[in-house]
Design an enzyme around this catalytic site. Structure first.
Site, mmCIF file in Angstrom:
data_model
loop_
_atom_site.group_PDB
_atom_site.id
_atom_site.type_symbol
_atom_site.label_atom_id
_atom_site.label_comp_id
_atom_site.label_asym_id
_atom_site.label_seq_id
_atom_site.Cartn_x
_atom_site.Cartn_y
_atom_site.Cartn_z
ATOM 1 C CB ALA A 164 61.300 50.668 59.410
ATOM 2 N NE ARG B 69 43.291 54.269 53.892
ATOM 3 C CZ ARG B 69 43.348 55.054 55.344
ATOM 4 N NH1 ARG B 69 44.054 55.075 56.236
ATOM 5 N NH2 ARG B 69 42.151 55.486 55.765
ATOM 6 C CB CYS C 12 47.619 49.757 44.480
ATOM 7 S SG CYS C 12 45.994 49.435 44.276
HETATM 8 P P1 NAD Z 1 39.680 43.185 40.999
HETATM 9 O O1 NAD Z 1 40.573 42.208 40.162
HETATM 10 O O2 NAD Z 1 39.463 42.625 42.507
HETATM 11 O O3 NAD Z 1 38.199 43.397 40.532
HETATM 12 C C1 NAD Z 1 38.037 43.462 39.088
HETATM 13 C C2 NAD Z 1 36.673 42.630 38.894
HETATM 14 O O4 NAD Z 1 36.252 43.285 37.528
HETATM 15 C C3 NAD Z 1 36.624 41.282 38.803
HETATM 16 O O5 NAD Z 1 35.527 40.933 39.707
HETATM 17 C C4 NAD Z 1 36.356 40.772 37.294
HETATM 18 O O6 NAD Z 1 35.532 39.628 37.320
HETATM 19 C C5 NAD Z 1 35.511 41.961 36.843
HETATM 20 N N1 NAD Z 1 35.739 42.245 35.409
HETATM 21 C C6 NAD Z 1 36.872 41.741 34.599
HETATM 22 N N2 NAD Z 1 36.520 42.078 33.203
HETATM 23 C C7 NAD Z 1 34.919 42.811 33.272
HETATM 24 C C8 NAD Z 1 34.312 42.957 32.256
HETATM 25 N N3 NAD Z 1 34.521 42.808 31.196
HETATM 26 N N4 NAD Z 1 33.069 43.209 32.638
HETATM 27 C C9 NAD Z 1 32.455 43.090 34.045
HETATM 28 N N5 NAD Z 1 33.442 42.736 34.966
HETATM 29 C C10 NAD Z 1 34.702 42.520 34.647
HETATM 30 O O7 NAD Z 1 40.162 44.527 40.893
HETATM 31 P P2 NAD Z 1 40.425 45.843 42.061
HETATM 32 O O8 NAD Z 1 41.285 45.629 43.248
HETATM 33 O O9 NAD Z 1 38.992 46.148 42.333
HETATM 34 O O10 NAD Z 1 40.836 47.026 41.068
HETATM 35 C C11 NAD Z 1 39.997 47.323 40.240
HETATM 36 C C12 NAD Z 1 40.840 48.685 39.403
HETATM 37 O O11 NAD Z 1 41.051 49.633 40.666
HETATM 38 C C13 NAD Z 1 42.265 48.477 39.077
HETATM 39 O O12 NAD Z 1 42.587 49.354 38.192
HETATM 40 C C14 NAD Z 1 43.089 48.943 40.403
HETATM 41 O O13 NAD Z 1 44.448 49.328 40.056
HETATM 42 C C15 NAD Z 1 42.297 50.074 40.767
HETATM 43 N N6 NAD Z 1 42.414 50.349 42.263
HETATM 44 C C16 NAD Z 1 42.381 49.318 43.117
HETATM 45 C C17 NAD Z 1 42.410 49.701 44.598
HETATM 46 C C18 NAD Z 1 42.511 48.508 45.568
HETATM 47 O O14 NAD Z 1 42.960 48.872 46.732
HETATM 48 N N7 NAD Z 1 42.267 47.250 45.221
HETATM 49 C C19 NAD Z 1 42.762 50.880 45.190
HETATM 50 C C20 NAD Z 1 42.589 51.791 44.040
HETATM 51 C C21 NAD Z 1 42.531 51.455 42.730
#
Ligand code: NAD
Length: 465
Positions: A277, A161, A285
């Site tokens: 609520a 989270r 997400c």
């Molecule tokens: P984010 O957008 O914060 O981070 C993604 C990072 O990847 C960025 O820093 C970007 O510059 C980098 N990036 C993009 N393309 C790249 C590449 N080809 N090579 C190297 N780096 C690259 O995303 P996030 O919130 O960390 O989420 C990442 C994944 O995890 C998503 O699929 C999301 O659904 C999942 N997720 C997120 C959360 C959350 O709370 N944020 C929780 C569980 C799962």
């Protein structure tokens, strides 16, 4: 046993994964294409707000390095995590461009030893196989020859989270790993062992919760692990939507949804969490993952009605707040509304799909002026938000001449603002608490009219009127 790990992507998930794996003893290289982010991280500066990142960055600096280059991070790694973004595409299914690029970069740079490529990004069912194909093709294009036996793909969905990302990573409810390759499962079990057994010394700033036992390690096939992530998020979203729908009925029949939720939640089969609520869910997400689930259903000719309904109830929740303001103020055009909170939830500055911003948009559409405050997200809002909002740094600037206060994000400090001293600043002492977060009775005693979500409206106490 310490492993060499690479993490591709240093967003919320990637950075948290890199930090916690380095903390429990692994050697980690974190890779991001965003040069500014990597430059800042090398100096120990987190690229976003999340509790304890600076302390953790400094604790693990000997075991964690940062780079923008695949050829530096990948060849020496035994385990490579993909933690890049999967934002929604216009049709609802996730845009996998970043995952494709990451898989290509990994395939081109695979090292000599056996590598487990772990998908931590949330991706539709079937993506594990897709990533495997992309890695294989990229390897063959770069090096020619067969890649068999050099790598295996696993899915390791992330359940952290935002706002408690490091805590969730060190003290998770469970770790789920999906893979068809037994060696991959074994490598990941070893990687996570200190967390599974809770054998690492807890950081001083993140003490181990009391009664924390061993963490369940659930191993499944690839498709199941991928579906577990979507199922968990959709279930949490619909639990919130359920109580929100009931809160509308509570208002009509004169019930208090907070009492109702308590009564429902004490049933151990249901549990009290995610039964608050409010303004509804948002963030990076739940909106994206419920949309992706619907898209997956469509692809297989299935209508996922409950998930669809959860989204519709969630959308309506924002409108209910506008209707409350309309019924109190009659006209919103030209009114100044003081918005408490912009982040999608407290303890983060993440504004992605923030309910606060969706509410602000509805109010702006009605011709209101929206002046907003947030304890941490204002700098980011100034850079990223494309709405004509006014920003206020202090409670006084926020409330001066406002026609109503609307609480959109339940930051703890809003409960302790000096509401008595602030009241004379407002044109109308009206509070619409869209998260049922403030002490309504105390506000009414101070002379405010108080409206929450699914709770009886409170009139200002007579002596102060
Ligand atoms: P984010 O957008 O914060 O981070 C993604 C990072 O990847 C960025 O820093 C970007 O510059 C980098 N990036 C993009 N393309 C790249 C590449 N080809 N090579 C190297 N780096 C690259 O995303 P996030 O919130 O960390 O989420 C990442 C994944 O995890 C998503 O699929 C999301 O659904 C999942 N997720 C997120 C959360 C959350 O709370 N944020 C929780 C569980 C799962």
């Amino acid at each position: 046993m310490s492993k060499r790990v690479a993490v591709v992507g240093t967003g919320y998930v990637g950075l948290t994964t890199a930090l916690s794996l380095a903390y429990i003893g692994h050697r980690v290289v974190a890779l991001d294409l965003d040069e500014a982010k990597v430059r800042a991280l090398k100096q120990g500066i987190p690229p976003f707000f999340e509790p304890h990142l600076p302390e953790m960055l400094s604790l693990v600096r000997d075991r964690l390095s940062f780079t923008t280059r695949y050829e530096e991070a990948i060849p020496g790694a035994e385990v490579v995590f993909i933690a890049v973004g999967t934002p929604p595409s216009p049709e609802g299914s996730p845009d996998l461009t970043q995952v494709q690029e990451a898989a290509r970069g990994i395939g081109q740079n695979l090292g000599e030893g056996f590598t487990v490529v772990v998908n931590k990004s949330t991706v539709p069912v079937g993506s594990g196989n897709y990533v495997e194909t992309l890695v294989r093709r990229a390897f063959q294009e770069a090096h020619g020859g067969e890649v068999d036996g050099r790598f295996a793909v696993a899915s390791n969905p992330e359940f952290l989270r935002e706002g408690q990302a490091l805590y969730d990573s060190l003290y998770p409810d469970r770790i789920v790993v999906g893979a068809e390759d037994r060696r991959a499962l074994e490598v990941l079990r070893e990687l996570y062992e200190p967390i599974l057994e809770q054998s690492f010394p807890a950081p001083a700033f993140l003490p181990r919760p009391e009664r924390m036992g061993a963490v369940p390690f659930l191993t499944t096939g690839l498709a199941s692990a991928e579906l577990i992530k979507y199922g968990a998020n959709a279930f949490l979203a619909l639990k919130i939507s359920f109580i929100n729908e009931l809160s509308a009925l509570a208002e009509r029949v004169g019930a208090d949804i907070q009492d109702v939720a308590r009564g429902i939640g004490l049933d151990s089969r249901i549990g009290p969490r995610f039964l608050q609520a409010g303004l509804g869910w948002g963030g990076s997400c739940f909106p994206k993952d419920t949309l992706a689930l619907l898209a997956m259903g469509r692809e297989y000719g299935l209508k996922l009605s409950i998930v669809e309904a959860a989204r519709e109830v969630n959308r309506r929740q924002r409108e209910r707040v506008v209707e409350k303001l309309l019924s109190e103020l009659k006209v919103l055009k030209g009114r100044t509304l003081a918005l408490l909170g912009l982040a999608f939830k407290p303890h983060t500055d993440d504004l992605r799909e923030s309910p606060a911003l969706e509410l602000a948009r509805l109010l702006l559409d009605r011709g209101a002026f929206v002046r907003a405050h947030d304890p941490v997200a204002l700098p980011r809002a100034r850079r990223e938000v494309d709405l004509p909002l006014e920003y206020a740094e202090t409670p006084e600037d926020l409330l001066k001449g406002a026609d109503a206060v609307v609480l959109a994000t339940d930051w703890p400090e809003y409960r302790t603002w000096p509401w008595g001293e602030l009241k004379p600043l407002l044109r109308t002492p009206l509070v619409v608490d869209a998260r049922n977060h403030l002490d309504g009775k105390a506000l009414a005693r101070l002379g405010y009219r108080y409206l929450g979500m699914g709770v009886p409206a409170l009139a200002p106490a007579k002596e102060v009127v």
